[in-house]
Every structure is written in C-alpha cells, then in structure tokens.
Design a protein around this motif. Structure first.
Motif: not given
Length: 343
Positions: A250-261
């Motif tokens: 959805f956005n770059d913050y969601v991206h960073m959380d998704a990548v971390q997971y």
C-alpha cells in the motif's frame, strides 16, 4: 519613557490630516496625492508604525490563516506536504494553523471544530484512514469556509481536491511486473474506507485483466497500516498453495514491514519475492531493500498545489462574495525505479 505603540491617530495629528487620509495613504489608495502619501509613509516608518492586524482582519473579514489537518506529521509523506503548503502560504502572506487527526475520525472532528472557532479563512485536509462520514466538514459550508482536500480525498466529484491518479499508476505498475515475467502478483491494500485503497484495487484488477490474467482475490490482502496488520497480510499470502512472486504494498511504510516479515521467514527479498510500493519516500533509500519500483506521489507538490487552489478560492470569495468554482487537480503517478530495476 512612553512605550505606547504609534497609531494612525497620532500620525494624523502630527501631519494635521484626517485619520481616513492616513489610512488610505498607508494602503496606497490612488485617490491620495503622491506628496501626502509620501509624508504619511515616511512618518509611519520613522515612528515604527505597525498596522493593527485585528482591525484589518475585521475590515476585510479575513484572518489570513489557513487551517491544515493531516493524519500525522511523523509520516514523511505528510511532513513533505506541510512544507509545500507552508511555502505557498508564505508566498501569499498567509499563515497556517496546524492540527493532526492521528487517523482518528473523532479527533479529526474536534480539530475541525477548533479551527472553525479560530475563524480560519479556509481548511486544507488529508482525511484520516477511518473517516467515512463527512458532516463535520460539509457543515463548514454555512460558515463560507472553503475546503481543499489532498491525497486522502473523499469519494465525491464536486469537492476541491488534489490527488495522484493511483488507479492509472497501479495499472502501469502491474503491467511493468507482468512484462518482467511476474504473473502471481499480490496486493497488500489499505483500509476499505480509504478512496486510495479502492483506486489501488481497481487498478490492480484492471492491470491483470488488460494482460489477460485471471484475478485471484486470494492474492489480495488488507492491512490497517499497522505492523501487526501487515504481518497478518503477509502470513496469509505466504500460506497460499501458490504464494506470490511479486507483492504490491500500500505504501513505503507497509513495504518496510512486509519486507521485515519476509526476512524473518527466510525469504530472499527481491529474489524469491520482489516488492513494489507507493509514495517513493526518501527514507527507503536508507533501507537494505527498497522497493524495486515505487509510484511517486509528489507530497510537496500536492501540498503546494492545495494551497494555491485555496488562494484562488479565497480570491473568488473576496471578488464575488461567494465560492462557485470547484477545482480538481489530478497529478500524475509516476513509476520510479530503484536498484537493479529497469523501465
């Protein structure tokens, strides 16, 4: 020592002219002769005279203050936007009164009410992610307070708004992925109440359909934009019998959380699964795995343009004593490549 501030009356007394003459001379009125105007302005400068702001506001029925409400200034997108808003406001001799909704509709409603009481000339707002009722905003119409929405805008046509065409941008992003051979494409979308979420979903569906690919809604998950919400979305996607090879976040913050997971699950990011995103925030340049492609949403430009539209609305209001024009500004959503990605 007499520390009283100089007044128009004092200037008029010293020059033996009327108060109205001084007032007109200070505002550069064409009916006042050059000699008188010069004498008044020179004495005003000598006395360090400053106009009474409250009197000017009362006379012009303006405060020269624009209310600005954002979800959170901590988000880099909105801090960029507020810079654009403030820059345009300063250029036109306006100041801003700033408030945050923290993505809470009740707090948003309270801030709107507070700004109405402060008699702001207009309101610029990016809606909270939970806002789905707009009575607190439409109520400002009877007070003749114009509103300009930006980025997170309501699903109405006849409102003043500045936004990026995320529908088209998402179609382009899906097309880019498919052209690189990625066909199992997932979407981690935002809350249903956000118009931007609907744009992303519709663009995702259209992008797949245009390339003759079946739309599998198992590949679509939602997050409430929290880390926990994004982790849950990733968990569901990775549990599929045929998990995605590309994920749109959805956005770059969601991206960073998704990548971390993904990393926690032993997935090689941008090899086993590639990630693409929205917003193109500078912060992603400092992460180990920025999105391969991000959609630039121009937060500074959106904020700046929102204020320029507000200035136009206030000019229309001054000239015509009413606001009868609706301004809609659709900005392009541009694909920006990172790392080894190529157009």
């Amino acid at each position: 020592m007499d520390k009283k501030l100089p007044t128009i009356k004092e200037i008029a007394r010293r020059l033996n002219v009327s108060v109205s003459t001084v007032s007109r001379a200070l505002s550069d009125h064409p009916r006042i002769g050059l000699r008188t105007k010069t004498r008044v302005q020179e004495l005003a400068k000598e006395l360090n005279y400053e106009p009474n702001a409250q009197a000017i506001f009362f006379k012009q029925k303006k405060t020269f203050v624009i209310g600005v409400i954002l979800p959170s200034i901590r988000e880099e997108f909105f801090s960029e936007a507020i810079s654009g808003i403030e820059s345009a406001a300063t250029e036109h001799n306006y100041t801003i009164l700033f408030g945050q909704s923290y993505d809470d509709p009740e707090k948003e409603k309270n801030v709107v009410e507070a700004m109405k009481k402060q008699r702001v000339d207009g309101l610029i707002i990016s809606l909270s992610k939970q806002t789905n009722k707009y009575d607190h905003l439409t109520a400002l119409e009877k007070y003749n307070i114009p509103i300009v929405y930006f980025d997170r805008v309501p699903p109405f046509e006849k409102v003043n708004k500045v936004y990026c065409n995320l529908y088209k941008g998402t179609i382009d992003m899906v097309g880019w992925l498919i052209s690189r051979g990625y066909k199992r494409i997932a979407l981690i979308n935002g809350p249903d109440k956000l118009a931007a979420s609907k744009e992303r979903l519709n663009g995702y569906i259209e992008g797949l359909s245009k390339r003759k690919l079946k739309v599998d809604m198992q590949m679509v998950e939602k997050t409430n934009l929290s880390r926990e919400g994004t982790y849950a979305a990733m968990r569901s996607l990775l549990a599929l019998k045929h998990p995605p090879v590309a994920i749109i976040t959805f956005n770059d913050y969601v991206h960073m959380d998704a990548v971390q997971y993904a990393q926690q699950q032993g997935i090689q990011v941008n090899k086993d699964i590639i990630f693409v995103s929205y917003a193109n925030l500078p912060i992603t340049n400092y992460t180990a795995f920025p999105p391969l492609v991000s959609i630039e949403q121009y937060p500074y430009g959106q904020g700046e343009r929102a204020m320029e539209i507000m200035i136009k609305l206030l000019h229309d209001k001054t000239e015509n004593n009413l606001i009868d024009t609706t301004y809609v500004e659709e900005m392009p959503a541009t694909l920006v490549m990172h790392g080894n990605a190529r157009v």
